[in-house]
Design a protein around this motif. Sequence first.
Motif, PDB file in Angstrom:
ATOM      1  N   LEU A  54       0.926  -1.252   0.182  1.00  0.00           N
ATOM      2  CA  LEU A  54      -0.034   0.040  -0.035  1.00  0.00           C
ATOM      3  C   LEU A  54       0.958   1.164  -0.071  1.00  0.00           C
ATOM      4  O   LEU A  54       0.507   2.252  -0.746  1.00  0.00           O
ATOM      5  CB  LEU A  54      -0.824   0.032   1.307  1.00  0.00           C
ATOM      6  N   ASP A  55       2.015   1.221   0.926  1.00  0.00           N
ATOM      7  CA  ASP A  55       2.925   2.309   0.866  1.00  0.00           C
ATOM      8  C   ASP A  55       3.441   2.680  -0.509  1.00  0.00           C
ATOM      9  O   ASP A  55       3.818   3.791  -0.887  1.00  0.00           O
ATOM     10  CB  ASP A  55       3.823   2.295   1.986  1.00  0.00           C
ATOM     11  N   GLU A  56       3.690   1.481  -1.155  1.00  0.00           N
ATOM     12  CA  GLU A  56       4.504   1.561  -2.487  1.00  0.00           C
ATOM     13  C   GLU A  56       3.815   2.038  -3.810  1.00  0.00           C
ATOM     14  O   GLU A  56       4.140   2.633  -4.595  1.00  0.00           O
ATOM     15  CB  GLU A  56       5.319   0.212  -2.793  1.00  0.00           C
ATOM     16  N   PHE A  57       2.490   1.670  -3.667  1.00  0.00           N
ATOM     17  CA  PHE A  57       1.549   1.825  -4.986  1.00  0.00           C
ATOM     18  C   PHE A  57       0.566   3.093  -4.576  1.00  0.00           C
ATOM     19  O   PHE A  57      -0.124   3.002  -3.388  1.00  0.00           O
ATOM     20  CB  PHE A  57       0.771   0.628  -5.356  1.00  0.00           C
ATOM     21  N   GLN A  60      -6.109   2.112  -4.197  1.00  0.00           N
ATOM     22  CA  GLN A  60      -7.257   2.303  -3.045  1.00  0.00           C
ATOM     23  C   GLN A  60      -7.087   0.986  -2.412  1.00  0.00           C
ATOM     24  O   GLN A  60      -6.810  -0.145  -2.899  1.00  0.00           O
ATOM     25  CB  GLN A  60      -8.362   2.662  -3.594  1.00  0.00           C
ATOM     26  N   GLU A  61      -7.064   1.175  -1.086  1.00  0.00           N
ATOM     27  CA  GLU A  61      -6.641   0.008  -0.258  1.00  0.00           C
ATOM     28  C   GLU A  61      -7.745  -1.296  -0.488  1.00  0.00           C
ATOM     29  O   GLU A  61      -7.308  -2.292  -0.567  1.00  0.00           O
ATOM     30  CB  GLU A  61      -7.249   0.113   1.256  1.00  0.00           C
ATOM     31  N   ASP A  62      -9.092  -0.871  -0.696  1.00  0.00           N
ATOM     32  CA  ASP A  62      -9.994  -1.921  -0.930  1.00  0.00           C
ATOM     33  C   ASP A  62      -9.738  -2.794  -2.234  1.00  0.00           C
ATOM     34  O   ASP A  62      -9.956  -4.070  -2.247  1.00  0.00           O
ATOM     35  CB  ASP A  62     -11.559  -1.363  -0.856  1.00  0.00           C
ATOM     36  N   LEU A  68      -4.959  -8.920  -3.759  1.00  0.00           N
ATOM     37  CA  LEU A  68      -4.296  -9.677  -3.186  1.00  0.00           C
ATOM     38  C   LEU A  68      -4.811 -10.871  -2.417  1.00  0.00           C
ATOM     39  O   LEU A  68      -4.149 -11.889  -2.412  1.00  0.00           O
ATOM     40  CB  LEU A  68      -3.190  -8.847  -2.072  1.00  0.00           C
ATOM     41  N   GLU A  69      -5.971 -10.820  -1.997  1.00  0.00           N
ATOM     42  CA  GLU A  69      -6.599 -11.703  -1.628  1.00  0.00           C
ATOM     43  C   GLU A  69      -6.686 -13.023  -2.722  1.00  0.00           C
ATOM     44  O   GLU A  69      -6.583 -14.259  -2.486  1.00  0.00           O
ATOM     45  CB  GLU A  69      -8.055 -11.395  -0.915  1.00  0.00           C
TER      46      GLU A  69
END
Length: 86
Positions: A54-57, A60-62, A68-69
């Motif tokens: 999340l820090d790298e790209f 949106q988190e969702d 990734l799931e």
Amino acid sequence: MKLSPTAAFRAMGDEGVILMTDSGQIYSTNPSGTAFIRQITVGRSVAEAVSAVLDEFDVQEDVLLADLEELVAFLEAEGVVVTAAS
């Protein structure tokens, strides 16, 4: 979670390749998948790996969590990643 002992991972720029040494099966990863695999190969937990990605790209988190799931479910089903022993 960690790579299976029969999986070899190689990052090539932003993308990566996973070779299953027992079957010869090859999997490719996109940039976010590569970043995630890099994180788990150095011993980070799934939560730590997700946070780092999340820090790298700029995503949106969702959206990232859903991607990734899906990736983790696929890699587990294929035997590429396994649950790390406690």
